[in-house]
Design a protein around this motif. Structure first.
Motif, PDB file in Angstrom:
ATOM      1  N   ASP A  79      50.953  -4.608   8.203  1.00  0.00           N
ATOM      2  CA  ASP A  79      51.419  -3.253   8.494  1.00  0.00           C
ATOM      3  C   ASP A  79      52.925  -3.242   8.741  1.00  0.00           C
ATOM      4  OD1 ASP A  79      50.503  -0.441   9.054  1.00  0.00           O
ATOM      5  OD2 ASP A  79      51.472  -0.856  10.974  1.00  0.00           O
TER       6      ASP A  79
ATOM      7  N   ARG B 233      55.671  -1.090   6.462  1.00  0.00           N
ATOM      8  CA  ARG B 233      56.515  -0.085   7.085  1.00  0.00           C
ATOM      9  C   ARG B 233      57.997  -0.422   6.953  1.00  0.00           C
ATOM     10  NH1 ARG B 233      53.801   3.551  10.531  1.00  0.00           N
ATOM     11  NH2 ARG B 233      51.539   3.197  10.509  1.00  0.00           N
TER      12      ARG B 233
ATOM     13  N   TYR C  27      45.028   2.031   3.914  1.00  0.00           N
ATOM     14  CA  TYR C  27      44.985   0.788   3.137  1.00  0.00           C
ATOM     15  C   TYR C  27      43.707   0.701   2.305  1.00  0.00           C
ATOM     16  CZ  TYR C  27      48.872  -1.038   5.929  1.00  0.00           C
ATOM     17  OH  TYR C  27      50.097  -1.226   6.524  1.00  0.00           O
TER      18      TYR C  27
END
Length: 274
Positions: free
Chosen positions: A42, A46, A94
């Motif tokens: 993650d 990002r 996802y």
């Protein structure tokens, strides 16, 4: 009579949003928008998203190229890109064992409404990302590139060969869309010396759902209300004006504006006192 985005600004924003713009909850349940990813995955995604958008915020969209998948670079080069002033990552979904993701960010950008050139709008933008050789890259899915909030655009379909640019020029006609959202009158009359009210009805014949947002200055003694913020096809909203008298105070005319998303239409209603 409604204000309209200039053709040049409109085509840039609409081409951009035809591929990526979505309402905040467009056919999805909130619980479906998030799938917990390993923290390192993650964080990596990002970080790439932030660098991709920051290059555009800085006014250097070509620097975003390094975050674009090779099979989508031709499309990215040809796509018109509105100037983004700021962004915020809101949702990440996802799939494929955390190797693909759908990302929703809210971007502040200018849209050329007459009188609104200095007032950027916050718009939800959907982008697709995938892992290639261990890195996250922005990419285009040719099967969904012509999706719009009102269904498939009437383009000729996805590219027929690798690297071909999807034809989005025949997408929904903005002029035709604008004619489907109307106010029953363009102005209201209020009284200076006594309490008075007036109403405007805003109706939509567009398929799907549109959102309404009221923009108006705070005027002492005047209350302006919009009774609903979403309209389905065939529904209408009431914009109400109510004024209380103000002794010895000059009551100047003013304009309230209802912004219709996602078609970026500004509906100005002019108010005057008598």
């Amino acid at each position: 009579m409604t204000s309209r985005v200039s053709n040049r600004g409109l085509r840039a924003v609409f081409a951009f949003t035809s591929a990526f713009l979505i309402p905040a909850a467009f056919g999805q349940k909130p619980a479906d928008l998030f799938k917990k990813a390993p923290p390192d995955v993650d964080e990596a995604l990002r970080s790439r998203i932030s660098k991709f958008y920051q290059a555009q915020v800085d006014g250097h969209p070509r620097q975003s190229e390094q975050y674009v998948a090779e099979d989508s670079k031709d499309y990215f080069f040809e796509m018109r890109k509105p100037r983004i002033l700021s962004f915020e990552i809101r949702q990440v979904d996802y799939t494929d064992n955390f190797t693909k993701a759908t990302v929703v960010a809210f971007a502040q950008m200018y849209v050329k409404f007459p009188g609104f050139d200095k007032k950027p709008l916050s718009m939800p933008v959907k982008t697709l990302w995938k892992v290639v050789d261990g890195q996250w890259y922005w990419y285009i899915d040719p099967d969904t590139v012509n999706d719009t909030p009102f269904g498939k655009s009437s383009s000729s379909g996805p590219p027929t060969k690798p690297g071909a640019i999807p034809d989005i020029s025949q997408g929904p006609n903005p002029e035709a869309l604008y004619k489907q959202v109307r106010a029953d009158k363009q102005s209201v009359r209020l009284k200076s010396g006594e309490a008075s009210s007036d109403l405007v009805t805003i109706s939509s014949r567009l398929p799907g759902v549109v959102s309404l947002r009221l923009q108006a200055n705070n005027i002492p003694g005047v209350e302006i209300k919009l009774d609903r913020t979403q309209l389905k096809s065939g529904e209408s909203a009431t914009l109400s004006f109510h004024a209380e008298p103000r002794t010895g105070v000059f009551r100047a005319p003013f304009t309230a504006v209802v912004v219709v998303a996602p078609i970026n239409l500004a509906v100005p209603i002019h108010a005057a006192f008598e």
